[in-house]
Design a protein around this motif. Structure first.
Motif, PDB file in Angstrom:
ATOM      1  N   ILE A  53       2.574  -8.879  -1.165  1.00 50.74           N
ATOM      2  CA  ILE A  53       1.612  -7.816  -0.881  1.00 50.74           C
ATOM      3  C   ILE A  53       1.803  -7.432   0.584  1.00 50.74           C
ATOM      4  CG2 ILE A  53      -0.837  -7.220  -0.710  1.00 50.74           C
ATOM      5  CD1 ILE A  53      -1.345  -9.383  -2.862  1.00 50.74           C
ATOM      6  N   ILE A  54       2.148  -6.186   0.833  1.00 54.30           N
ATOM      7  CA  ILE A  54       2.403  -5.740   2.202  1.00 54.30           C
ATOM      8  C   ILE A  54       1.070  -5.451   2.889  1.00 54.30           C
ATOM      9  CG2 ILE A  54       3.619  -4.109   3.665  1.00 54.30           C
ATOM     10  CD1 ILE A  54       5.401  -5.895   1.871  1.00 54.30           C
ATOM     11  N   LEU A  55       0.789  -6.185   3.942  1.00 62.73           N
ATOM     12  CA  LEU A  55      -0.458  -6.000   4.688  1.00 62.73           C
ATOM     13  C   LEU A  55      -0.275  -5.050   5.864  1.00 62.73           C
ATOM     14  CD1 LEU A  55      -1.844  -9.657   4.668  1.00 62.73           C
ATOM     15  CD2 LEU A  55      -2.441  -7.764   3.138  1.00 62.73           C
ATOM     16  N   PHE A  56       0.927  -5.023   6.431  1.00 62.91           N
ATOM     17  CA  PHE A  56       1.223  -4.033   7.474  1.00 62.91           C
ATOM     18  C   PHE A  56       2.722  -3.800   7.512  1.00 62.91           C
ATOM     19  CE2 PHE A  56       2.279  -2.880  11.920  1.00 62.91           C
ATOM     20  CZ  PHE A  56       1.622  -1.658  11.952  1.00 62.91           C
ATOM     21  N   ASP A  57       3.119  -2.534   7.269  1.00 65.54           N
ATOM     22  CA  ASP A  57       4.536  -2.174   7.268  1.00 65.54           C
ATOM     23  C   ASP A  57       4.878  -1.219   8.394  1.00 65.54           C
ATOM     24  OD1 ASP A  57       3.332   0.141   6.457  1.00 65.54           O
ATOM     25  OD2 ASP A  57       4.409   0.316   4.547  1.00 65.54           O
ATOM     26  N   GLY A  58       3.981  -1.081   9.350  1.00 65.99           N
ATOM     27  CA  GLY A  58       4.242  -0.217  10.491  1.00 65.99           C
ATOM     28  C   GLY A  58       3.704   1.186  10.361  1.00 65.99           C
ATOM     29  N   LYS A  59       3.103   1.507   9.211  1.00 66.69           N
ATOM     30  CA  LYS A  59       2.663   2.879   8.977  1.00 66.69           C
ATOM     31  C   LYS A  59       1.165   3.090   9.158  1.00 66.69           C
ATOM     32  CE  LYS A  59       6.464   3.636   5.729  1.00 66.69           C
ATOM     33  NZ  LYS A  59       6.841   3.953   4.320  1.00 66.69           N
ATOM     34  N   ASN A  60       0.358   2.179   8.615  1.00 65.88           N
ATOM     35  CA  ASN A  60      -1.091   2.393   8.659  1.00 65.88           C
ATOM     36  C   ASN A  60      -1.816   1.070   8.456  1.00 65.88           C
ATOM     37  OD1 ASN A  60      -1.489   1.903   5.701  1.00 65.88           O
ATOM     38  ND2 ASN A  60      -0.278   3.791   5.542  1.00 65.88           N
ATOM     39  N   LEU A  61      -3.145   1.128   8.529  1.00 68.51           N
ATOM     40  CA  LEU A  61      -3.991  -0.059   8.344  1.00 68.51           C
ATOM     41  C   LEU A  61      -4.834   0.070   7.088  1.00 68.51           C
ATOM     42  CD1 LEU A  61      -5.113  -0.795  12.014  1.00 68.51           C
ATOM     43  CD2 LEU A  61      -3.709  -2.244  10.556  1.00 68.51           C
ATOM     44  N   ASN A  62      -4.252   0.633   6.048  1.00 69.75           N
ATOM     45  CA  ASN A  62      -4.977   0.835   4.802  1.00 69.75           C
ATOM     46  C   ASN A  62      -5.415  -0.468   4.146  1.00 69.75           C
ATOM     47  OD1 ASN A  62      -4.636   3.558   5.157  1.00 69.75           O
ATOM     48  ND2 ASN A  62      -3.006   3.771   3.636  1.00 69.75           N
ATOM     49  N   ALA A  63      -4.725  -1.571   4.451  1.00 64.40           N
ATOM     50  CA  ALA A  63      -5.051  -2.862   3.841  1.00 64.40           C
ATOM     51  C   ALA A  63      -6.122  -3.618   4.626  1.00 64.40           C
ATOM     52  CB  ALA A  63      -3.795  -3.727   3.720  1.00 64.40           C
ATOM     53  N   TRP A  64      -6.602  -3.029   5.726  1.00 65.24           N
ATOM     54  CA  TRP A  64      -7.495  -3.737   6.630  1.00 65.24           C
ATOM     55  C   TRP A  64      -8.817  -2.982   6.797  1.00 65.24           C
ATOM     56  CZ3 TRP A  64      -5.720  -8.358   8.845  1.00 65.24           C
ATOM     57  CH2 TRP A  64      -4.353  -8.617   8.625  1.00 65.24           C
ATOM     58  N   GLU A  65      -9.829  -3.730   7.270  1.00 70.47           N
ATOM     59  CA  GLU A  65     -11.131  -3.153   7.570  1.00 70.47           C
ATOM     60  C   GLU A  65     -11.725  -3.839   8.798  1.00 70.47           C
ATOM     61  OE1 GLU A  65     -13.661  -3.952   4.235  1.00 70.47           O
ATOM     62  OE2 GLU A  65     -13.748  -6.105   4.624  1.00 70.47           O
ATOM     63  N   SER A  66     -12.773  -3.259   9.321  1.00 71.78           N
ATOM     64  CA  SER A  66     -13.492  -3.850  10.448  1.00 71.78           C
ATOM     65  C   SER A  66     -14.261  -5.091   9.991  1.00 71.78           C
ATOM     66  CB  SER A  66     -14.463  -2.825  11.035  1.00 71.78           C
ATOM     67  OG  SER A  66     -15.380  -3.433  11.921  1.00 71.78           O
ATOM     68  N   VAL A  67     -14.268  -6.134  10.822  1.00 70.49           N
ATOM     69  CA  VAL A  67     -15.076  -7.317  10.525  1.00 70.49           C
ATOM     70  C   VAL A  67     -16.541  -7.043  10.836  1.00 70.49           C
ATOM     71  CG1 VAL A  67     -15.544  -9.716  11.176  1.00 70.49           C
ATOM     72  CG2 VAL A  67     -13.185  -8.956  10.842  1.00 70.49           C
ATOM     73  N   ASN A  68     -16.790  -6.360  11.944  1.00 69.62           N
ATOM     74  CA  ASN A  68     -18.171  -6.061  12.334  1.00 69.62           C
ATOM     75  C   ASN A  68     -18.839  -5.070  11.384  1.00 69.62           C
ATOM     76  OD1 ASN A  68     -17.944  -7.728  14.589  1.00 69.62           O
ATOM     77  ND2 ASN A  68     -17.241  -6.077  15.906  1.00 69.62           N
TER      78      ASN A  68
END
Length: 257
Positions: A53-68
């Motif tokens: 599962i690609i978490l970051f491939d250099g293009k965007n942060l679609n797989a991530w969210e803010s913790v706060n």
């Protein structure tokens, strides 16, 4: 009478030591023995496995969210295929939750990094994020190329628990890698611990944690403990020191359960 005074003094000292341990971060710092330095070999990122599962491939942060602000975008900086910490945006975590997995991540300390000790390129890879802030299980990220700090807080340590087997750090400005096998803790129906978390980790191809059994969640102050949880996100830390922000690239994960 002398015996009573001696016992009373012993009780006072015990209470004082416990209070010191609970309120002082230095109480859980370990400074010796210092892990030997090992120079890592030359390595390069290779295409991830087909089931990763690609978490970051250099293009965007679609797989991530803010913790706060869970559910809101992760607002770190993406430029030229590289992800750089944005301290004002706080920690970020994966939208997807994981149990056991294999993880690959590459990170770089700025070549012109300043500071010393813990205030030198400090970040953290939280193998399971169990809440806001720094709750979870942290594999430390730090510049320890000729930078001294407490050994259970240096790069490759399970923070405040286990130093790395060796110091495999590259110079600031060079890309480094962690390859991690994470086995999540299991809990009984009543919330008690059934089996502890375990970590095997390589830094730059060098073994730094060998099936290490964690004492619980990693804490800045106080002793580690377990609190029942299930599958959790992977978290990256935006540490609040004055160091220049570090960068990441090529992040992927393979589910093992």
């Amino acid at each position: 009478m002398l015996l009573k005074k001696t016992l009373l003094l012993a009780m006072v000292l015990t209470v004082s030591l416990e209070a010191f341990s609970q309120n002082n971060p230095e109480a859980t710092e370990q400074w010796t023995p210092v892990p030997p330095v090992v120079t890592p070999g030359i390595s390069a990122f290779i295409n991830p496995p087909s089931d990763a599962i690609i978490l970051f491939d250099g293009k965007n942060l679609n797989a991530w969210e803010s913790v706060n602000n869970p559910g809101q975008p992760a607002l770190w900086d993406v430029k030229n295929g590289i992800l750089t910490v944005n301290k004002k945006a706080g920690n970020i975590q994966t939208k997807e939750k994981f149990t056991d997995y294999q993880l690959h991540i590459e990170w770089r300390i700025p070549a012109d990094i300043e500071g010393e000790g813990q205030a030198r390129g400090n970040s953290g890879l939280f193998l399971a994020s169990t809440g806001p802030g720094d709750a979870g299980y942290e594999l430390q990220i730090l510049d320890n190329y000729k930078n001294t700090t407490y050994v259970n807080g240096q790069a490759g340590s399970i923070y405040k628990q286990f130093p790395p087997l060796v110091n495999a750090c590259r110079k600031p400005g060079e890309w480094q890698s962690y390859d991690v096998i994470w086995t999540a803790p299991r809990f009984n129906d009543d919330g008690t611990l059934k089996s502890p978390a375990r970590v095997t980790a390589f830094q730059n191809g060098v073994l730094i944690q060998n099936n290490t059994i964690l004492k619980g969640q990693t804490l800045y102050i106080g002793q580690p403990f377990y609190k029942a949880h299930g599958a959790e996100p992977i978290k990256l830390q935006a540490h609040g020191d004055k160091s220049k922000p570090i960068s990441f690239r090529n992040i992927w994960v393979r589910k093992l359960s």
